[in-house]
Design a protein around this motif. Structure first.
Motif, PDB file in Angstrom:
ATOM      1  N   GLU A   1       6.312   8.801  -6.577  1.00 45.85           N
ATOM      2  CA  GLU A   1       7.040   8.139  -5.446  1.00 45.85           C
ATOM      3  C   GLU A   1       8.132   7.379  -6.007  1.00 45.85           C
ATOM      4  OE1 GLU A   1       7.007   8.426  -2.092  1.00 45.85           O
ATOM      5  OE2 GLU A   1       8.570   7.061  -2.398  1.00 45.85           O
TER       6      GLU A   1
ATOM      7  N   LYS B   1       4.284  -2.003 -16.391  1.00 42.24           N
ATOM      8  CA  LYS B   1       3.276  -1.190 -16.555  1.00 42.24           C
ATOM      9  C   LYS B   1       3.784   0.222 -16.917  1.00 42.24           C
ATOM     10  CE  LYS B   1       1.462   0.669 -12.428  1.00 42.24           C
ATOM     11  NZ  LYS B   1       2.241   1.761 -12.465  1.00 42.24           N
TER      12      LYS B   1
ATOM     13  N   THR C   1      -2.747   2.507 -10.548  1.00 40.52           N
ATOM     14  CA  THR C   1      -2.929   3.073 -12.117  1.00 40.52           C
ATOM     15  C   THR C   1      -2.593   1.801 -12.894  1.00 40.52           C
ATOM     16  OG1 THR C   1      -0.727   3.704 -11.943  1.00 40.52           O
ATOM     17  CG2 THR C   1      -2.343   5.309 -11.506  1.00 40.52           C
TER      18      THR C   1
ATOM     19  N   LYS D   1      -9.645  -4.575   4.246  1.00 39.89           N
ATOM     20  CA  LYS D   1      -8.095  -4.052   4.481  1.00 39.89           C
ATOM     21  C   LYS D   1      -8.066  -3.255   5.725  1.00 39.89           C
ATOM     22  CE  LYS D   1      -5.138  -3.553   0.749  1.00 39.89           C
ATOM     23  NZ  LYS D   1      -4.868  -3.043  -0.490  1.00 39.89           N
TER      24      LYS D   1
ATOM     25  N   ARG E   1       3.007  -9.413  -8.760  1.00 36.26           N
ATOM     26  CA  ARG E   1       2.522  -8.874  -9.951  1.00 36.26           C
ATOM     27  C   ARG E   1       3.899  -9.048 -10.972  1.00 36.26           C
ATOM     28  NH1 ARG E   1      -0.112  -3.696  -7.452  1.00 36.26           N
ATOM     29  NH2 ARG E   1       1.582  -3.666  -5.972  1.00 36.26           N
TER      30      ARG E   1
ATOM     31  N   TYR F   1       1.169  -0.386  -1.311  1.00 40.90           N
ATOM     32  CA  TYR F   1       2.443  -0.683  -1.074  1.00 40.90           C
ATOM     33  C   TYR F   1       2.827   1.080  -0.805  1.00 40.90           C
ATOM     34  CZ  TYR F   1       2.867  -5.399  -2.130  1.00 40.90           C
ATOM     35  OH  TYR F   1       2.827  -6.877  -1.992  1.00 40.90           O
ATOM     36  N   VAL F   2       2.460   1.916  -1.790  1.00 38.45           N
ATOM     37  CA  VAL F   2       2.771   3.074  -1.492  1.00 38.45           C
ATOM     38  C   VAL F   2       2.007   4.111  -0.660  1.00 38.45           C
ATOM     39  CG1 VAL F   2       2.759   5.401  -2.882  1.00 38.45           C
ATOM     40  CG2 VAL F   2       3.674   3.236  -3.858  1.00 38.45           C
TER      41      VAL F   2
ATOM     42  N   ASP G   1      -9.076   3.922   2.285  1.00 35.17           N
ATOM     43  CA  ASP G   1      -9.221   2.933   1.271  1.00 35.17           C
ATOM     44  C   ASP G   1     -10.658   2.551   1.240  1.00 35.17           C
ATOM     45  OD1 ASP G   1      -6.546   0.841  -0.101  1.00 35.17           O
ATOM     46  OD2 ASP G   1      -8.852   0.302  -0.199  1.00 35.17           O
TER      47      ASP G   1
ATOM     48  N   GLU H   1      10.120  -1.470  -3.401  1.00 32.64           N
ATOM     49  CA  GLU H   1       9.484  -2.431  -2.511  1.00 32.64           C
ATOM     50  C   GLU H   1      10.621  -3.439  -1.933  1.00 32.64           C
ATOM     51  OE1 GLU H   1       6.234  -5.007  -4.338  1.00 32.64           O
ATOM     52  OE2 GLU H   1       5.284  -3.123  -5.049  1.00 32.64           O
TER      53      GLU H   1
ATOM     54  N   THR I   1       1.654   6.772  -9.824  1.00 37.16           N
ATOM     55  CA  THR I   1       2.411   7.082 -11.283  1.00 37.16           C
ATOM     56  C   THR I   1       1.579   7.210 -12.292  1.00 37.16           C
ATOM     57  OG1 THR I   1       4.230   5.490 -10.542  1.00 37.16           O
ATOM     58  CG2 THR I   1       4.053   5.924 -12.837  1.00 37.16           C
TER      59      THR I   1
HETATM   60  P1  NAI Z   1      -1.695  -1.142  -4.518  1.00 30.20           P
HETATM   61  O1  NAI Z   1      -2.559  -1.883  -5.496  1.00 30.20           O
HETATM   62  O2  NAI Z   1      -0.778  -1.861  -3.550  1.00 30.20           O
HETATM   63  O3  NAI Z   1      -2.850  -0.361  -3.617  1.00 30.20           O
HETATM   64  C1  NAI Z   1      -3.713   0.467  -4.119  1.00 30.20           C
HETATM   65  C2  NAI Z   1      -4.826   0.666  -3.199  1.00 30.20           C
HETATM   66  O4  NAI Z   1      -5.866   1.856  -3.255  1.00 30.20           O
HETATM   67  C3  NAI Z   1      -5.653  -0.413  -2.785  1.00 30.20           C
HETATM   68  O5  NAI Z   1      -5.483  -0.955  -1.376  1.00 30.20           O
HETATM   69  C4  NAI Z   1      -7.055  -0.054  -3.299  1.00 30.20           C
HETATM   70  O6  NAI Z   1      -7.939  -0.812  -2.640  1.00 30.20           O
HETATM   71  C5  NAI Z   1      -7.049   1.237  -2.995  1.00 30.20           C
HETATM   72  N1  NAI Z   1      -8.015   2.235  -3.651  1.00 30.20           N
HETATM   73  C6  NAI Z   1      -8.584   2.020  -4.937  1.00 30.20           C
HETATM   74  N2  NAI Z   1      -9.249   2.963  -5.477  1.00 30.20           N
HETATM   75  C7  NAI Z   1      -9.404   3.705  -4.343  1.00 30.20           C
HETATM   76  C8  NAI Z   1     -10.256   5.045  -3.752  1.00 30.20           C
HETATM   77  N3  NAI Z   1     -11.023   5.609  -4.654  1.00 30.20           N
HETATM   78  N4  NAI Z   1     -10.286   5.389  -2.697  1.00 30.20           N
HETATM   79  C9  NAI Z   1      -9.300   4.808  -1.806  1.00 30.20           C
HETATM   80  N5  NAI Z   1      -8.655   3.835  -1.953  1.00 30.20           N
HETATM   81  C10 NAI Z   1      -8.552   3.101  -3.227  1.00 30.20           C
HETATM   82  O7  NAI Z   1      -0.733  -0.116  -5.251  1.00 30.20           O
HETATM   83  P2  NAI Z   1       0.611   0.369  -5.216  1.00 30.20           P
HETATM   84  O8  NAI Z   1       1.522  -0.564  -5.504  1.00 30.20           O
HETATM   85  O9  NAI Z   1       0.601   1.149  -3.711  1.00 30.20           O
HETATM   86  O10 NAI Z   1       0.805   1.486  -6.392  1.00 30.20           O
HETATM   87  C11 NAI Z   1       0.036   3.045  -6.367  1.00 30.20           C
HETATM   88  C12 NAI Z   1       0.706   3.695  -7.357  1.00 30.20           C
HETATM   89  O11 NAI Z   1       1.893   4.001  -6.811  1.00 30.20           O
HETATM   90  C13 NAI Z   1       0.613   3.095  -8.608  1.00 30.20           C
HETATM   91  O12 NAI Z   1       0.250   4.376  -9.528  1.00 30.20           O
HETATM   92  C14 NAI Z   1       2.000   2.707  -8.660  1.00 30.20           C
HETATM   93  O13 NAI Z   1       2.393   2.577 -10.088  1.00 30.20           O
HETATM   94  C15 NAI Z   1       2.785   3.720  -8.261  1.00 30.20           C
HETATM   95  N6  NAI Z   1       4.146   3.190  -7.393  1.00 30.20           N
HETATM   96  C16 NAI Z   1       3.942   1.797  -7.093  1.00 30.20           C
HETATM   97  C17 NAI Z   1       5.510   1.416  -6.482  1.00 30.20           C
HETATM   98  C18 NAI Z   1       5.596   0.213  -5.805  1.00 30.20           C
HETATM   99  O14 NAI Z   1       6.647  -0.310  -5.433  1.00 30.20           O
HETATM  100  N7  NAI Z   1       4.570  -0.500  -5.587  1.00 30.20           N
HETATM  101  C19 NAI Z   1       6.293   2.366  -6.398  1.00 30.20           C
HETATM  102  C20 NAI Z   1       6.388   3.611  -6.843  1.00 30.20           C
HETATM  103  C21 NAI Z   1       4.809   4.116  -7.239  1.00 30.20           C
END
Ligand code: NAI
Length: 452
Positions: A154, A269, A86, A35, A339, A10-11, A30, A158, A121
């Motif tokens: 960030e 979380k 995270t 994906k 989630r 998402y981010v 990724d 969403e 985060t």
């Molecule tokens: P997500 O779960 O949607 O995406 C994370 C991605 O990272 C996945 O595609 C995964 O395959 C990939 N990944 C894992 N290990 C990797 C590696 N070693 N190398 C490359 N890619 C790898 O997570 P999301 O929701 O985007 O959140 C990411 C971070 O941003 C978290 O810390 C979250 O707390 C924070 N955040 C999320 C928001 C949201 O609305 N979803 C808003 C603001 C912050």
């Protein structure tokens, strides 16, 4: 600028597309091969309004690319963003394994000066851990390249992520280095067209800012849910109370709507992680413990109302033989993210009490199936699930629920009972239309809640 973004979630995906849109050259990395293959063909793994168009346009114009080749991505870029998950560990603390794995990968492949940006985060002190992970790899390679670690949390939401990223309320940059601050300012300059909303601070304060923001918002939600529950018991109207307090400029109107509890990938979380961070330094976040507890209880309120209104209290399965239609599965509108969605608790409780559940959601059915499988039925037509149902429960405030065809609802439901977890309708109008309408915290609006 040449950027790579680790994590196409998402981010990461939103950040990558928006940085490309402002003219940068962005490689998205990724570890999820499927994906990345999908993204190369324009298949977007998540639902986020406007994202698909942005990705496809920037990809076709050559500014945005996708790869699993970490080495090539690191070598080709000056700035590496870490935007991986995270998730909460068993004790509630943020699990940093993915963040630190990215740090190690960068250390293994960098060939010169790099700026490494924590966008995930992460708890206070993580930048130091990332720095150590990178340095350990450089040491084992016997090389001495310079690098800086920056915290750039960030704040996008969403469902409105593109807009939030392109026109942010603020951009927080935590750095201990003037040169890095200048480069980050230059990168974000195109997103500051109306106002300069860049806030530069030290790294630890930037890391804390993200948690403090989410904890504050979660606190407002739990506070208002308790006020709504009290209004119900005191025959007051929470909607009037919201107007009354929101008009105070020190309070403001936002985030004062009662609901079925907060969910999503962040608030639950991040509140947990901040409680754990405090624990680790011997301090107890008493307020946040209560925020969490209130939220867990709130997730049961809608199912409890259905039980009170429809249940046979003497029966083993009080809702046996009853069918409940649910509108909304995702944790909030305009996303398919399930989630920690309140719908997960509500539907499990209805099922546990013997009800048959049918659900509608415009985007989240595929995700919901991963949890509920065939234990409930689904439709992408919001009216199809109503036929012969004993109640309609509104869980998520998708816009298509705001002004529905009430005549059709009345005709289709077996009982004209609506339990509204989002207070979408005017109680007096619903009563006039012949519904038994049960909002949250609004008994004082002249409508009886019925039941207990
Ligand atoms: P997500 O779960 O949607 O995406 C994370 C991605 O990272 C996945 O595609 C995964 O395959 C990939 N990944 C894992 N290990 C990797 C590696 N070693 N190398 C490359 N890619 C790898 O997570 P999301 O929701 O985007 O959140 C990411 C971070 O941003 C978290 O810390 C979250 O707390 C924070 N955040 C999320 C928001 C949201 O609305 N979803 C808003 C603001 C912050």
């Amino acid at each position: 600028m040449k950027i790579c973004v680790f994590g196409a979630g998402y981010v990461g995906l939103v950040a990558a597309a928006c940085f490309a849109e402002s003219g940068n050259n962005v490689i998205t990395v990724d570890v999820d091969q499927a994906k990345i293959e999908g993204l190369k063909q324009g298949i977007i793994p998540i639902y986020e309004p406007g994202l698909k168009e942005l990705v496809i346009r920037n990809q076709s114009e050559g500014r945005l690319s996708f790869t699993t080749d970490i080495e090539a991505a690191v070598k080709a870029s000056l700035i590496s963003f870490i935007a991986v998950g995270t998730p909460p560990g068993e004790d509630g603390s943020a699990d940093l394994q993915y963040v630190l794995a990215v740090g190690r990968s960068i250390g293994q492949h960098m060939q010169g000066y790099k700026i490494i940006v924590d966008k995930s985060t992460v708890p206070v002190g993580t930048a130091d851990k990332v720095r150590a992970a990178v340095q350990a790899e450089l040491d084992s390679r016997g090389v001495g390249f310079e690098f800086d670690v920056v915290s750039n949390p960030e704040f996008l939401k969403e469902g409105a992520a593109i807009d939030d990223f392109m026109k942010p309320d603020r951009v927080v940059i935590g750095t201990d280095n003037v040169r890095t601050a200048e480069i980050m300012k230059e990168l974000y300059e195109p997103f500051m067209r109306k106002h300069n909303r860049m806030i530069i601070m030290d790294i630890r304060s930037a890391e804390m800012t993200k948690y403090a923001a989410n904890a504050m918002l979660a606190t407002r939600i739990s506070f208002m849910n308790q006020i709504a529950n009290l209004c119900e018991r005191m025959n007051a109207d929470v909607a009037a109370v919201r107007e009354g307090i929101g008009s105070d400029s020190r309070i403001g109107y936002d985030f004062l709507f009662p609901g079925p509890g907060y969910g999503g990938s962040c608030f639950p979380k991040d509140v947990k992680a901040l409680i754990r961070t405090a624990d680790e330094c011997g301090y107890e976040m008493l307020l946040l413990n209560a925020v969490e507890e209130v939220n867990e209880l709130q997730k049961h309120v809608l199912a409890r109302k259905v039980l009170d209104l429809l249940g046979d209290s003497g029966a083993d399965k009080p809702l046996a033989g009853k069918t409940v239609a649910c509108w909304g599965l995702s944790f909030k509108p305009r996303t398919d993210d399930m989630r920690e969605a309140p719908s997960l608790t509500i539907i499990e409780e209805l099922l546990a009490n013997g009800a048959q559940v049918r659900a509608h959601d415009p985007e989240a059915i595929k995700e919901a199936r991963k949890t509920f499988g065939d234990r409930i039925s689904y439709s992408t037509n919001q009216y199809e699930i109503l036929s012969g149902a004993d109640a309609l429960v509104i869980i998520t405030d998708w816009s298509e629920y705001r002004n529905p065809d009430f005549e059709r609802i009345m005709a289709d439901l077996k009982e004209p009972l609506i339990v509204d977890g989002r207070n979408l309708y005017k109680p007096d109008r619903m009563q006039l239309a012949g519904f038994r309408y049960i909002p949250l915290g609004r008994n004082g609006s002249g409508i009886s809640a019925g039941g207990k």
